[in-house]
Design a protein around this motif. Structure first.
Motif, PDB file in Angstrom:
ATOM      1  N   SER A  95      15.917  48.308  47.782  1.00 16.82           N
ATOM      2  CA  SER A  95      16.290  46.578  47.484  1.00 16.82           C
ATOM      3  C   SER A  95      15.729  46.602  45.611  1.00 16.82           C
ATOM      4  N   LEU A  96      15.944  45.980  45.015  1.00 12.56           N
ATOM      5  CA  LEU A  96      15.723  45.555  43.855  1.00 12.56           C
ATOM      6  C   LEU A  96      15.250  43.919  43.864  1.00 12.56           C
ATOM      7  N   GLN A  97      13.982  44.394  42.906  1.00 15.40           N
ATOM      8  CA  GLN A  97      12.980  43.371  42.294  1.00 15.40           C
ATOM      9  C   GLN A  97      12.966  43.740  40.616  1.00 15.40           C
ATOM     10  N   LEU A  98      13.507  42.136  40.101  1.00 14.52           N
ATOM     11  CA  LEU A  98      13.361  42.051  39.105  1.00 14.52           C
ATOM     12  C   LEU A  98      12.401  41.530  38.234  1.00 14.52           C
ATOM     13  N   LEU A  99      11.635  42.602  37.726  1.00  8.82           N
ATOM     14  CA  LEU A  99      10.349  41.945  37.351  1.00  8.82           C
ATOM     15  C   LEU A  99      10.453  41.394  35.643  1.00  8.82           C
ATOM     16  N   SER A 100      11.599  40.643  35.036  1.00  2.32           N
ATOM     17  CA  SER A 100      11.799  39.549  34.044  1.00  2.32           C
ATOM     18  C   SER A 100      13.003  40.276  33.360  1.00  2.32           C
ATOM     19  N   ARG A 101      13.061  38.792  32.608  1.00  2.00           N
ATOM     20  CA  ARG A 101      14.515  38.587  32.655  1.00  2.00           C
ATOM     21  C   ARG A 101      14.307  37.756  31.432  1.00  2.00           C
ATOM     22  N   ARG A 102      14.758  37.855  30.009  1.00  3.62           N
ATOM     23  CA  ARG A 102      14.728  37.246  28.693  1.00  3.62           C
ATOM     24  C   ARG A 102      15.698  37.553  27.854  1.00  3.62           C
ATOM     25  N   ARG A 103      16.212  35.974  27.154  1.00  5.12           N
ATOM     26  CA  ARG A 103      16.812  36.056  25.819  1.00  5.12           C
ATOM     27  C   ARG A 103      16.107  36.122  24.747  1.00  5.12           C
ATOM     28  N   ARG A 104      16.185  36.944  24.398  1.00  8.24           N
ATOM     29  CA  ARG A 104      15.569  36.462  22.739  1.00  8.24           C
ATOM     30  C   ARG A 104      16.167  37.507  22.056  1.00  8.24           C
ATOM     31  N   LYS A 105      15.444  37.347  20.535  1.00 12.38           N
ATOM     32  CA  LYS A 105      15.746  37.822  19.832  1.00 12.38           C
ATOM     33  C   LYS A 105      16.061  39.670  18.849  1.00 12.38           C
ATOM     34  N   PRO A 106      16.384  40.549  18.496  1.00 12.52           N
ATOM     35  CA  PRO A 106      15.892  41.421  18.342  1.00 12.52           C
ATOM     36  C   PRO A 106      14.433  41.906  17.521  1.00 12.52           C
ATOM     37  N   ALA A 107      13.690  42.127  17.958  1.00 10.31           N
ATOM     38  CA  ALA A 107      12.674  42.676  16.963  1.00 10.31           C
ATOM     39  C   ALA A 107      12.758  43.236  15.923  1.00 10.31           C
ATOM     40  N   GLY A 108      12.532  42.522  14.686  1.00  6.61           N
ATOM     41  CA  GLY A 108      12.512  43.079  13.363  1.00  6.61           C
ATOM     42  C   GLY A 108      12.709  44.173  12.810  1.00  6.61           C
ATOM     43  N   ARG A 109      11.175  45.039  13.222  1.00  4.55           N
ATOM     44  CA  ARG A 109      10.571  46.432  13.150  1.00  4.55           C
ATOM     45  C   ARG A 109      11.758  47.663  14.030  1.00  4.55           C
ATOM     46  N   ARG A 110      12.299  47.075  15.415  1.00  3.65           N
ATOM     47  CA  ARG A 110      13.305  48.007  15.558  1.00  3.65           C
ATOM     48  C   ARG A 110      14.785  48.290  15.098  1.00  3.65           C
TER      49      ARG A 110
END
Lengths: 236, 236
Positions: A95-110
């Motif tokens: 089974s699968l548990q989705l913890l989080s899912r979001r669309r975002r911009k890349p972290a500038g530092r990475r």
DNA sequence: GATTAGACTATGTATAGACATTATTGCAGC
DNA sequence: GCTGCAATAATGTCTATACATAGTCTAATC
């Protein structure tokens, strides 16, 4: 002995090499000598040797001859299992548990997030793979929405993102890194680890040609997980 | 584009597959169709397709045709580094500390020791690999003196047993297992670990044909060691 | 409808020759 | 001795053909 002639020739040569009779650097017989020996055409001998070349046992130099290759750097084929398949093949329920899912911009530092995003957005997914309801692996994934815009409309609560990607997106290259690390407080909590915190961390980035597709980090409790790699000079 | 015809044909087919135009299960053109398309002989087409078969991109069925292979289980080529070479390539000095070395009978309880010993004695070696004088990896090795009688007279305080074996004994097969574990008290002490005890454990058994040669367990501090695996569907 | 026998055909293996490519070798000239 | 050129030899590629083999499909039979 093998059925077809070129396989027989190949396996005879291979035996000489693996037994050590023909050590690295040794010049194996010329094609025309093998042709005489086996009373066959040059193409047949050529096919046998070509397959040993692609297996890395022989190197060929025009005009000079064919030589037993220097022992390669130890390498092995590592099977990276499909998590769901692996769990189900042991007779456990996945089974699968989705913890989080979001669309975002890349972290500038990475740096790598910017490379992956390629000017667009990222989809960040975090989920937990469970076997018989108990945590099996923690997955943290970034998907480039430039490379894979379809992913934006997929809700990964039923099919894990890895399986979905594998089924939908062709890829050309993958690089894996394997380390042992101690799980953080939060990770240990999610994976329900108590004392032993040693985990196997598998990171992978996947490319299609020059384009970055996805980057994933999988964390397995050390006790419950093995990677098996196998090496043999030739298939079979 | 590539130089030779069969490479050009191969790379054209490969492009169709990797771009997704020819999905898994798709029947690629028959040899005779490709012969007509490229105006070449069947052997040339055959060579191109054969190399895609050995790369695992295509499966062939007589009478039925050639089909794009189902995406394989994720697999990758894992480089298992020569420890000495790896340390020296980083500009550090390599040294070796032999902890123990004794000849003994297999421990009766351990199935794999009896298999390895094959009725004879084992050579048990324990040593520490050091980079710039600091512990890098702990090695525990068993060598079958039936398979490798020469090892009995080698003192492994200068050259690590792995390198010596690789240089002297041809082998045909190796199986690796990779896990994350917590180092024991004693191991942590030897590796000079303080708080973080997570280690990467690499076990390998090596065969020559049916004969067992050696079995080794390498323990790397998790923080200082990565294994890198790489996969691409086709060489280059 | 299910089974079986046979025709068909794409792949699998092998041949014998041709020409291309390239690294080595040995010879001629400096 | 050194240099450069030409002869040489081994691999690399490709052709046109032949027959073997084994799945697949069809049609005849049960």
């Amino acid at each position: 002995m093998n059925s077809t002639l070129h396989l027989r020739i190949r396996s005879n040569i291979q035996k000489q090499i693996l037994s050590g009779s023909w050590p690295p650097g040794y010049r194996i017989p010329f094609e025309h000598e093998l042709v005489a020996r086996y009373r066959c055409s040059r193409m047949t001998v050529n096919k046998a040797i070509a397959s040993l070349v692609s297996a890395g046992l022989i190197v060929r130099r025009r005009r000079a001859g064919s030589f037993v290759a220097e022992p390669r750097v130890q390498s092995a084929v590592l099977e990276i299992p499909d998590i769901r398949a692996k769990i189900e093949e042991r007779g456990q329920t996945y089974s699968l548990q989705l913890l989080s899912r979001r669309r975002r911009k890349p972290a500038g530092r990475r740096e790598y997030e910017r490379t992956l995003a390629a000017g667009g957005d990222l989809l960040a997914v975090r989920c937990l793979h469970l076997a018989n309801g108990r945590p099996y692996a923690l997955e943290e994934r970034l998907i480039s929405l430039v490379a894979v815009p379809e992913a934006a409309s997929i809700d990964f609560s039923l099919e894990p993102p890895g399986s979905w990607l594998l089924r939908h997106i062709p890829w050309t290259e993958a690089e894996h890194r394997i380390r042992a690390i101690d799980a953080s407080e939060e990770e240990a909590d999610l994976l329900e680890l108590s004392s032993h915190r040693a985990c196997l961390e598998l990171s992978r980035r996947t490319l299609r040609g020059p384009e970055h597709i996805t980057r994933v980090r999988l964390l397995f409790p050390g006790s419950g997980f093995d990677l098996v790699a196998h090496f043999a000079p030739l298939g079979k």
